[in-house]
Write a protein that holds these residues in place. Sequence first.
Motif, short mmCIF file in Angstrom:
data_model
loop_
_atom_site.label_atom_id
_atom_site.label_comp_id
_atom_site.label_asym_id
_atom_site.label_seq_id
_atom_site.Cartn_x
_atom_site.Cartn_y
_atom_site.Cartn_z
N VAL A 1 -7.22 4.01 -9.19
CA VAL A 1 -6.21 3.13 -9.21
C VAL A 1 -4.87 3.78 -9.00
O VAL A 1 -4.64 4.88 -9.64
CB VAL A 1 -6.21 2.48 -10.85
N PHE A 2 -4.03 3.10 -8.17
CA PHE A 2 -2.99 3.73 -7.44
C PHE A 2 -1.77 2.82 -7.26
O PHE A 2 -1.91 1.47 -7.04
CB PHE A 2 -3.10 4.40 -6.25
N THR A 3 -0.45 3.34 -7.02
CA THR A 3 0.46 2.24 -6.31
C THR A 3 0.14 1.88 -5.20
O THR A 3 -0.95 2.46 -4.38
CB THR A 3 1.86 3.21 -6.30
N ARG A 4 0.75 0.71 -4.83
CA ARG A 4 0.30 0.17 -3.56
C ARG A 4 0.14 1.04 -2.38
O ARG A 4 -0.73 0.92 -1.51
CB ARG A 4 1.30 -1.16 -3.01
N ASP A 5 1.01 1.83 -1.85
CA ASP A 5 1.14 2.70 -0.77
C ASP A 5 0.15 3.96 -0.86
O ASP A 5 -0.57 4.01 0.06
CB ASP A 5 2.48 3.35 -0.55
N VAL A 6 -0.09 4.20 -2.00
CA VAL A 6 -1.04 5.48 -2.34
C VAL A 6 -2.46 4.67 -1.94
O VAL A 6 -3.56 5.25 -0.89
CB VAL A 6 -1.07 6.16 -3.41
#
Length: 103
Positions: A71-76
């Motif tokens: 689970v990550f921020t959108r760009d990552v």
Amino acid sequence: QLPTGDPVAVLERRRQRVRPPKLHQVLLLNDDFTPMEFVVQVLQEFFNKDREHATQIMLKIHLEGRGVCGVFTRDVAQTKVEQVLQAAAHHGHPLQCVSEPIE
Ligand code: TYC
């Protein structure tokens, strides 16, 4: 210098300005051709799983059709998807990887 005005309104304006980023989960999809060992290596290399956890996740995907790798921020999250797809294509495997916002 303290902010002026209704303190509740001040906090509400701050909340509207600064919000935690939406999180995106990255999933691997099962297929009939990608070797199990390659999937385990992808989970270790790109998702920092130890070999035992990577094997558990791979088997879950194999049995259930898809599984969350991280689970990550959108760009990552989007970068992880691109890295996995590039590695799979480089090795001639049809492994599919997607990301989607949580909730
Ligand atoms: N189903 C594959 C096999 O039997 C293994 C596999 C697991 C493929 C997970 C993709 O995301 C995947 N070789």
